[in-house]
Every structure is written in structure tokens, then in C-alpha cells.
Design an enzyme around this catalytic site. Sequence first.
Site, mmCIF file in Angstrom:
data_model
loop_
_atom_site.group_PDB
_atom_site.id
_atom_site.type_symbol
_atom_site.label_atom_id
_atom_site.label_comp_id
_atom_site.label_asym_id
_atom_site.label_seq_id
_atom_site.Cartn_x
_atom_site.Cartn_y
_atom_site.Cartn_z
ATOM 1 N N TYR A 159 -12.273 -2.510 -3.636
ATOM 2 C CA TYR A 159 -12.802 -2.694 -2.278
ATOM 3 C C TYR A 159 -14.335 -2.617 -2.239
ATOM 4 O O TYR A 159 -14.901 -2.249 -1.202
ATOM 5 C CB TYR A 159 -12.189 -1.661 -1.338
ATOM 6 N N HIS B 92 -2.059 -5.423 1.497
ATOM 7 C CA HIS B 92 -3.323 -6.127 1.295
ATOM 8 C C HIS B 92 -3.007 -7.559 0.889
ATOM 9 O O HIS B 92 -2.040 -7.795 0.176
ATOM 10 C CB HIS B 92 -4.153 -5.481 0.177
ATOM 11 N N LYS C 126 0.828 -1.209 0.000
ATOM 12 C CA LYS C 126 0.000 0.000 0.000
ATOM 13 C C LYS C 126 0.871 1.272 0.000
ATOM 14 O O LYS C 126 2.082 1.204 0.229
ATOM 15 C CB LYS C 126 -0.943 -0.042 1.209
ATOM 16 N N ASN D 48 -1.983 0.425 6.715
ATOM 17 C CA ASN D 48 -1.520 -0.855 7.268
ATOM 18 C C ASN D 48 -0.657 -1.682 6.306
ATOM 19 O O ASN D 48 -0.642 -2.905 6.370
ATOM 20 C CB ASN D 48 -2.686 -1.648 7.863
ATOM 21 N N GLU E 298 -9.654 -10.886 -7.529
ATOM 22 C CA GLU E 298 -8.700 -9.790 -7.354
ATOM 23 C C GLU E 298 -7.534 -9.884 -8.341
ATOM 24 O O GLU E 298 -7.047 -8.869 -8.839
ATOM 25 C CB GLU E 298 -8.170 -9.786 -5.915
HETATM 26 P P1 RTP Z 1 -6.957 -5.942 3.306
HETATM 27 O O1 RTP Z 1 -8.283 -6.335 2.679
HETATM 28 O O2 RTP Z 1 -6.516 -4.554 2.950
HETATM 29 O O3 RTP Z 1 -5.916 -6.989 3.053
HETATM 30 O O4 RTP Z 1 -7.123 -5.935 4.897
HETATM 31 P P2 RTP Z 1 -7.869 -6.995 5.793
HETATM 32 O O5 RTP Z 1 -8.388 -8.128 4.967
HETATM 33 O O6 RTP Z 1 -6.939 -7.334 6.913
HETATM 34 O O7 RTP Z 1 -9.065 -6.140 6.361
HETATM 35 P P3 RTP Z 1 -10.538 -5.881 5.741
HETATM 36 O O8 RTP Z 1 -11.521 -6.209 6.789
HETATM 37 O O9 RTP Z 1 -10.661 -6.544 4.395
HETATM 38 O O10 RTP Z 1 -10.550 -4.298 5.549
HETATM 39 C C1 RTP Z 1 -9.951 -3.693 4.426
HETATM 40 C C2 RTP Z 1 -9.158 -2.491 4.886
HETATM 41 O O11 RTP Z 1 -10.051 -1.505 5.414
HETATM 42 C C3 RTP Z 1 -9.447 -0.843 6.511
HETATM 43 N N1 RTP Z 1 -10.244 -1.019 7.705
HETATM 44 N N2 RTP Z 1 -10.480 -0.059 8.540
HETATM 45 N N3 RTP Z 1 -11.389 1.475 10.728
HETATM 46 C C4 RTP Z 1 -11.727 0.199 10.646
HETATM 47 O O12 RTP Z 1 -12.396 -0.362 11.481
HETATM 48 C C5 RTP Z 1 -11.239 -0.556 9.510
HETATM 49 N N4 RTP Z 1 -11.481 -1.828 9.291
HETATM 50 C C6 RTP Z 1 -10.847 -2.118 8.133
HETATM 51 C C7 RTP Z 1 -8.082 -1.443 6.743
HETATM 52 O O13 RTP Z 1 -7.111 -0.607 6.158
HETATM 53 C C8 RTP Z 1 -8.162 -2.774 6.005
HETATM 54 O O14 RTP Z 1 -6.901 -3.175 5.529
HETATM 55 MG MG MG Z 2 -9.583 -7.855 3.245
#
Ligand code: RTP
Ligand code: MG
Length: 141
Positions: A51, A117, A11, A114, A128
Site C-alpha cells: 500500500y 482488495h 482481507k 472492507n 501488484e
Molecule cells: P483497495 O485498494 O483495498 O482495493 O480499496 P480501494 O481501491 O477501494 O480504496 P483505496 O482508495 O485504494 O484505499 C485503500 C484502502 O484504505 C482504506 N481507506 N480508508 N478512512 C478512509 O478514508 C479510508 N480510505 C481508504 C480502505 O480500507 C481501502 O480499502
Molecule cells: Mg485501491
Amino acid sequence: MANERTLSIIKPDAVAKNVIGQIYTRFENAGLKVVAARMAQLSRAEAEGFYAVHRERPFFKDLVDFMVSGPVMIQVLEGDNAIAKNRELMGATDPKKADKGTIRADFADSIDANAVHGSDAPETAQVEISYFFPALNVYSR
Ligand code: RTP
Ligand code: MG
């Protein structure tokens, strides 16, 4: 174990920190091969499309703002159990909760910025990968 492919994105925060190489080294040391890669500045439409599952979530706008804030490095990783292995290397979504030694624990600053991804399941990995790479540009070796 299943040979799989997963979609990984370094990212904007991690690209800006100049740690693409350090993150690639972690993939390689875990036995994951980079089989396609490109750097890109995502448009809002591309980031929103990528997303789309999070469209209704309160953090969606912040997520899109962040993903278009600078260039990203997008790659397809291939290897045994690649999807779970990459998620393990990444660590928890919130870097404060990520295990020591994970990419997010070491390089991420916040739940928004973070660092990486990674696809979360075989179905999403396939969607994806084709979102960013036409099949002919992916090389197995
Ligand atoms: P990613 O998709 O980016 O790999 O991350 P992830 O699976 O660990 O998390 P996901 O639930 O898919 O959420 C996508 C991205 O959204 C942001 N996020 N912010 N503020 C919040 O509560 C929150 N929750 C998620 C994060 O940047 C996350 O990587
Ligand atoms: Mg995710």
C-alpha cells in the site's frame, strides 16, 4: 473485450468470517478464473510495501494494522475485463455506499475492514501481481 489479470486479496475480516468460498463463487459466476492463489500472514513491511501509494494518507497506519491482523487470501483473477469486473463485484470502498449484492455490501463492516482488495488499473495490476507472485507460478487455462 480485453483478457486481463487482476490482483485480488480477501482481507483478514472476510477470512475470519469464513467466506473465502462464497467470495470465490462470485468470481467464478462472473467468469473470472483463479489462476494463482496463496494464503499468507503479511508482515508489516509487506503490507506497507503493498500500500505504498497511500503512505502519506491519514488512514495508512490503520490500513497496515488491519492488513496484518490475520491471514489474507491472495489471488490472481483472469478474464475479460477482469480489473473492472472485479471492482464491480467488490462494490464501493465504504460498504455503507456499496451497491446491494456486492461483496463489500454483503460481507464488509466498515471502510477499514472492507473484505476485499482489487487492483484499480492495468499498471497497478501488473505491479501488484508481481509483488505477490513470481510469473512462473501463474497458470493460464
Ligand atoms: P483497495 O485498494 O483495498 O482495493 O480499496 P480501494 O481501491 O477501494 O480504496 P483505496 O482508495 O485504494 O484505499 C485503500 C484502502 O484504505 C482504506 N481507506 N480508508 N478512512 C478512509 O478514508 C479510508 N480510505 C481508504 C480502505 O480500507 C481501502 O480499502
Ligand atoms: Mg485501491
